[in-house]
Motif scaffolding. Structure first.
Motif, PDB file in Angstrom:
ATOM      1  N   ALA A   1       0.860  -1.196   0.000  1.00  0.00           N
ATOM      2  CA  ALA A   1       0.000   0.000   0.000  1.00  0.00           C
ATOM      3  C   ALA A   1       0.888   1.235   0.000  1.00  0.00           C
ATOM      4  CB  ALA A   1      -0.923  -0.001   1.218  1.00  0.00           C
ATOM      5  N   LYS A   2       0.514   2.200  -0.804  1.00  0.00           N
ATOM      6  CA  LYS A   2       1.286   3.447  -0.910  1.00  0.00           C
ATOM      7  C   LYS A   2       1.054   4.323   0.320  1.00  0.00           C
ATOM      8  CE  LYS A   2       1.499   3.631  -5.919  1.00  0.00           C
ATOM      9  NZ  LYS A   2       2.869   3.219  -5.999  1.00  0.00           N
ATOM     10  N   PRO A   3       2.010   5.213   0.619  1.00  0.00           N
ATOM     11  CA  PRO A   3       1.834   6.138   1.751  1.00  0.00           C
ATOM     12  C   PRO A   3       0.589   7.011   1.568  1.00  0.00           C
ATOM     13  CG  PRO A   3       4.099   6.173   0.953  1.00  0.00           C
ATOM     14  CD  PRO A   3       3.313   5.356  -0.019  1.00  0.00           C
ATOM     15  N   GLY A   4      -0.001   7.376   2.690  1.00  0.00           N
ATOM     16  CA  GLY A   4      -1.169   8.262   2.665  1.00  0.00           C
ATOM     17  C   GLY A   4      -2.498   7.533   2.612  1.00  0.00           C
ATOM     18  N   GLY A   5      -2.476   6.230   2.760  1.00  0.00           N
ATOM     19  CA  GLY A   5      -3.726   5.470   2.731  1.00  0.00           C
ATOM     20  C   GLY A   5      -4.271   5.243   4.128  1.00  0.00           C
ATOM     21  N   HIS A   6      -5.318   4.426   4.182  1.00  0.00           N
ATOM     22  CA  HIS A   6      -5.895   4.078   5.478  1.00  0.00           C
ATOM     23  C   HIS A   6      -6.439   2.660   5.437  1.00  0.00           C
ATOM     24  CE1 HIS A   6      -9.412   5.408   3.206  1.00  0.00           C
ATOM     25  NE2 HIS A   6     -10.085   4.543   3.966  1.00  0.00           N
ATOM     26  N   LEU A   7      -6.544   2.074   6.619  1.00  0.00           N
ATOM     27  CA  LEU A   7      -7.158   0.759   6.788  1.00  0.00           C
ATOM     28  C   LEU A   7      -8.529   0.967   7.397  1.00  0.00           C
ATOM     29  CD1 LEU A   7      -4.022  -1.037   8.257  1.00  0.00           C
ATOM     30  CD2 LEU A   7      -4.973  -1.374   5.969  1.00  0.00           C
ATOM     31  N   ASN A   8      -9.522   0.266   6.881  1.00  0.00           N
ATOM     32  CA  ASN A   8     -10.894   0.431   7.364  1.00  0.00           C
ATOM     33  C   ASN A   8     -11.104  -0.243   8.713  1.00  0.00           C
ATOM     34  OD1 ASN A   8     -11.773   1.889   5.093  1.00  0.00           O
ATOM     35  ND2 ASN A   8     -12.041  -0.013   3.933  1.00  0.00           N
ATOM     36  N   ASP A   9     -12.157   0.153   9.380  1.00  0.00           N
ATOM     37  CA  ASP A   9     -12.566  -0.470  10.640  1.00  0.00           C
ATOM     38  C   ASP A   9     -12.829  -1.953  10.395  1.00  0.00           C
ATOM     39  OD1 ASP A   9     -13.405  -0.729  13.294  1.00  0.00           O
ATOM     40  OD2 ASP A   9     -15.506  -0.396  12.731  1.00  0.00           O
ATOM     41  N   GLY A  10     -12.360  -2.786  11.287  1.00  0.00           N
ATOM     42  CA  GLY A  10     -12.583  -4.229  11.144  1.00  0.00           C
ATOM     43  C   GLY A  10     -11.398  -4.903  10.473  1.00  0.00           C
ATOM     44  N   LYS A  11     -11.732  -5.889   9.636  1.00  0.00           N
ATOM     45  CA  LYS A  11     -10.712  -6.740   9.024  1.00  0.00           C
ATOM     46  C   LYS A  11     -10.422  -6.276   7.594  1.00  0.00           C
ATOM     47  CE  LYS A  11     -10.045 -11.728   8.463  1.00  0.00           C
ATOM     48  NZ  LYS A  11     -10.723 -13.007   8.604  1.00  0.00           N
ATOM     49  N   THR A  12      -9.124  -6.101   7.293  1.00  0.00           N
ATOM     50  CA  THR A  12      -8.676  -5.761   5.941  1.00  0.00           C
ATOM     51  C   THR A  12      -7.652  -6.805   5.517  1.00  0.00           C
ATOM     52  OG1 THR A  12      -8.956  -3.395   6.371  1.00  0.00           O
ATOM     53  CG2 THR A  12      -7.575  -4.004   4.500  1.00  0.00           C
ATOM     54  N   GLU A  13      -7.859  -7.400   4.333  1.00  0.00           N
ATOM     55  CA  GLU A  13      -6.945  -8.414   3.814  1.00  0.00           C
ATOM     56  C   GLU A  13      -6.254  -7.884   2.567  1.00  0.00           C
ATOM     57  OE1 GLU A  13      -9.114 -12.056   3.230  1.00  0.00           O
ATOM     58  OE2 GLU A  13      -9.308 -12.400   5.390  1.00  0.00           O
ATOM     59  N   ILE A  14      -4.928  -8.000   2.536  1.00  0.00           N
ATOM     60  CA  ILE A  14      -4.145  -7.573   1.380  1.00  0.00           C
ATOM     61  C   ILE A  14      -3.378  -8.790   0.864  1.00  0.00           C
ATOM     62  CG2 ILE A  14      -2.359  -6.016   0.525  1.00  0.00           C
ATOM     63  CD1 ILE A  14      -2.996  -4.169   2.900  1.00  0.00           C
ATOM     64  N   PRO A  15      -3.709  -9.271  -0.353  1.00  0.00           N
ATOM     65  CA  PRO A  15      -3.025 -10.450  -0.893  1.00  0.00           C
ATOM     66  C   PRO A  15      -1.631 -10.102  -1.413  1.00  0.00           C
ATOM     67  CG  PRO A  15      -4.634  -9.651  -2.468  1.00  0.00           C
ATOM     68  CD  PRO A  15      -4.764  -8.791  -1.235  1.00  0.00           C
ATOM     69  N   PHE A  16      -0.762 -11.108  -1.448  1.00  0.00           N
ATOM     70  CA  PHE A  16       0.568 -10.947  -2.041  1.00  0.00           C
ATOM     71  C   PHE A  16       0.980 -12.261  -2.679  1.00  0.00           C
ATOM     72  CE2 PHE A  16       1.439 -12.382   2.280  1.00  0.00           C
ATOM     73  CZ  PHE A  16       2.400 -13.363   2.090  1.00  0.00           C
ATOM     74  N   GLU A  17       1.970 -12.170  -3.563  1.00  0.00           N
ATOM     75  CA  GLU A  17       2.489 -13.348  -4.253  1.00  0.00           C
ATOM     76  C   GLU A  17       3.902 -13.046  -4.745  1.00  0.00           C
ATOM     77  OE1 GLU A  17       1.551 -15.215  -8.575  1.00  0.00           O
ATOM     78  OE2 GLU A  17      -0.161 -15.172  -7.185  1.00  0.00           O
ATOM     79  N   PHE A  18       4.782 -14.021  -4.607  1.00  0.00           N
ATOM     80  CA  PHE A  18       6.126 -13.907  -5.174  1.00  0.00           C
ATOM     81  C   PHE A  18       6.670 -15.305  -5.440  1.00  0.00           C
ATOM     82  CE2 PHE A  18       6.703 -13.835  -0.551  1.00  0.00           C
ATOM     83  CZ  PHE A  18       7.686 -14.788  -0.353  1.00  0.00           C
ATOM     84  N   THR A  19       7.712 -15.388  -6.258  1.00  0.00           N
ATOM     85  CA  THR A  19       8.338 -16.664  -6.597  1.00  0.00           C
ATOM     86  C   THR A  19       9.626 -16.817  -5.797  1.00  0.00           C
ATOM     87  OG1 THR A  19       7.435 -16.510  -8.825  1.00  0.00           O
ATOM     88  CG2 THR A  19       9.241 -18.053  -8.504  1.00  0.00           C
ATOM     89  N   MET A  20       9.833 -18.012  -5.243  1.00  0.00           N
ATOM     90  CA  MET A  20      11.051 -18.302  -4.483  1.00  0.00           C
ATOM     91  C   MET A  20      12.227 -18.422  -5.446  1.00  0.00           C
ATOM     92  SD  MET A  20      10.940 -18.391  -1.249  1.00  0.00           S
ATOM     93  CE  MET A  20      12.497 -19.192  -0.966  1.00  0.00           C
ATOM     94  N   GLU A  21      13.035 -17.369  -5.503  1.00  0.00           N
ATOM     95  CA  GLU A  21      14.207 -17.351  -6.366  1.00  0.00           C
ATOM     96  C   GLU A  21      15.389 -16.774  -5.596  1.00  0.00           C
ATOM     97  OE1 GLU A  21      13.052 -14.983  -9.705  1.00  0.00           O
ATOM     98  OE2 GLU A  21      12.005 -16.649 -10.672  1.00  0.00           O
ATOM     99  N   PRO A  22      16.583 -17.302  -5.848  1.00  0.00           N
ATOM    100  CA  PRO A  22      17.767 -16.758  -5.180  1.00  0.00           C
ATOM    101  C   PRO A  22      18.215 -15.447  -5.824  1.00  0.00           C
ATOM    102  CG  PRO A  22      18.423 -18.494  -6.671  1.00  0.00           C
ATOM    103  CD  PRO A  22      16.905 -18.449  -6.696  1.00  0.00           C
ATOM    104  N   LEU A  23      19.029 -14.714  -5.107  1.00  0.00           N
ATOM    105  CA  LEU A  23      19.683 -13.546  -5.682  1.00  0.00           C
ATOM    106  C   LEU A  23      20.688 -14.023  -6.729  1.00  0.00           C
ATOM    107  CD1 LEU A  23      20.400 -11.427  -2.474  1.00  0.00           C
ATOM    108  CD2 LEU A  23      18.768 -10.904  -4.289  1.00  0.00           C
ATOM    109  N   PRO A  24      21.042 -13.183  -7.692  1.00  0.00           N
ATOM    110  CA  PRO A  24      22.054 -13.581  -8.678  1.00  0.00           C
ATOM    111  C   PRO A  24      23.356 -14.002  -7.981  1.00  0.00           C
ATOM    112  CG  PRO A  24      20.991 -11.529  -9.342  1.00  0.00           C
ATOM    113  CD  PRO A  24      20.512 -11.837  -7.956  1.00  0.00           C
ATOM    114  N   GLY A  25      23.908 -15.118  -8.420  1.00  0.00           N
ATOM    115  CA  GLY A  25      25.149 -15.624  -7.838  1.00  0.00           C
ATOM    116  C   GLY A  25      24.958 -16.444  -6.577  1.00  0.00           C
ATOM    117  N   GLN A  26      23.720 -16.599  -6.122  1.00  0.00           N
ATOM    118  CA  GLN A  26      23.436 -17.385  -4.919  1.00  0.00           C
ATOM    119  C   GLN A  26      22.568 -18.581  -5.295  1.00  0.00           C
ATOM    120  OE1 GLN A  26      24.714 -17.003  -1.963  1.00  0.00           O
ATOM    121  NE2 GLN A  26      25.692 -15.037  -2.377  1.00  0.00           N
ATOM    122  N   GLN A  27      22.391 -19.491  -4.357  1.00  0.00           N
ATOM    123  CA  GLN A  27      21.435 -20.575  -4.520  1.00  0.00           C
ATOM    124  C   GLN A  27      20.682 -20.729  -3.209  1.00  0.00           C
ATOM    125  OE1 GLN A  27      23.948 -23.950  -5.464  1.00  0.00           O
ATOM    126  NE2 GLN A  27      23.774 -24.731  -3.396  1.00  0.00           N
TER     127      GLN A  27
END
Length: 188
Positions: free
Chosen positions: A73-99
């Motif tokens: 979420a970008k700065p300057g936002g707000h979370l509503n009263d009650g429950k707020t869910e924010i989904p995320f997703e990423f792939t498990m990958e090493p940094l370059p040169g690492q494993q």
């Protein structure tokens, strides 16, 4: 106000190349302003040398195996009263040169993968931070193990034959010489 990180796998086990899918769950009493919400994934290899009960020293820099930062979420936002869910997703990958290495907690070596969510709340209020650890398993393919064993067996057999041959041709050999294969050979 509280925050939790929920992953799509209850056992929190992932392999290199897997998609890590989850949700950051906020529970607020009333509308709550924030100055940004970030999610950081990090994989760290930390080596320590232990002597007895005390750790003699920690290597100055842990090795970062994987690192990723997502802006939820970008700065300057707000979370509503009650429950707020924010989904995320990423792939498990090493940094370059690492494993990626398997998660491990030992006496001298730790390999740790974490996800940390930080809700920045501003000058007068403390940031809200939640960290969870998840596990990384490195799968070994049976074909790779079979190839490795065959290569190792071929190398050891060649080494054994060479050493046995050399033992018989060397004028000053001792009885009970050990070879790489751990077998005993007798000179005659």
């Amino acid at each position: 106000m509280s925050v939790d990180i929920v992953l799509n796998k209850a056992n929190r086990r992932y392999s290199p190349g897997d998609k890590v899918v989850g949700t950051v769950v906020f529970v607020c009493k009333g509308k709550t302003a924030h100055k940004g919400i970030n999610l950081v994934m990090e994989g760290i290899l930390l080596m320590e040398v232990a002597t007895g009960v005390k750790k003699a020293f920690t290597f100055p820099k842990p090795t970062t195996l994987a690192a990723l930062t997502l802006e939820l979420a970008k700065p300057g936002g707000h979370l509503n009263d009650g429950k707020t869910e924010i989904p995320f997703e990423f792939t498990m990958e090493p940094l370059p040169g690492q494993q990626l290495h398997e998660s491990f907690h030992g006496e001298c070596i730790n390999v740790r993968y974490t996800i940390t969510c930080t809700c920045i709340r501003g000058f007068a209020k403390a940031n809200l931070v939640k960290e969870i650890e998840f596990l990384t398993e490195v799968k070994v393919h049976l074909r790779d193990v079979s190839t490795h064993r065959h290569t190792q067996h071929t190398h050891n057999t060649h080494t054994h034959n060479t050493q046995t041959h050399n033992t018989h041709n060397t004028p000053h050999t001792t009885h009970n010489q050990h070879t790489d294969c751990g077998r005993l050979s007798r000179s005659q």
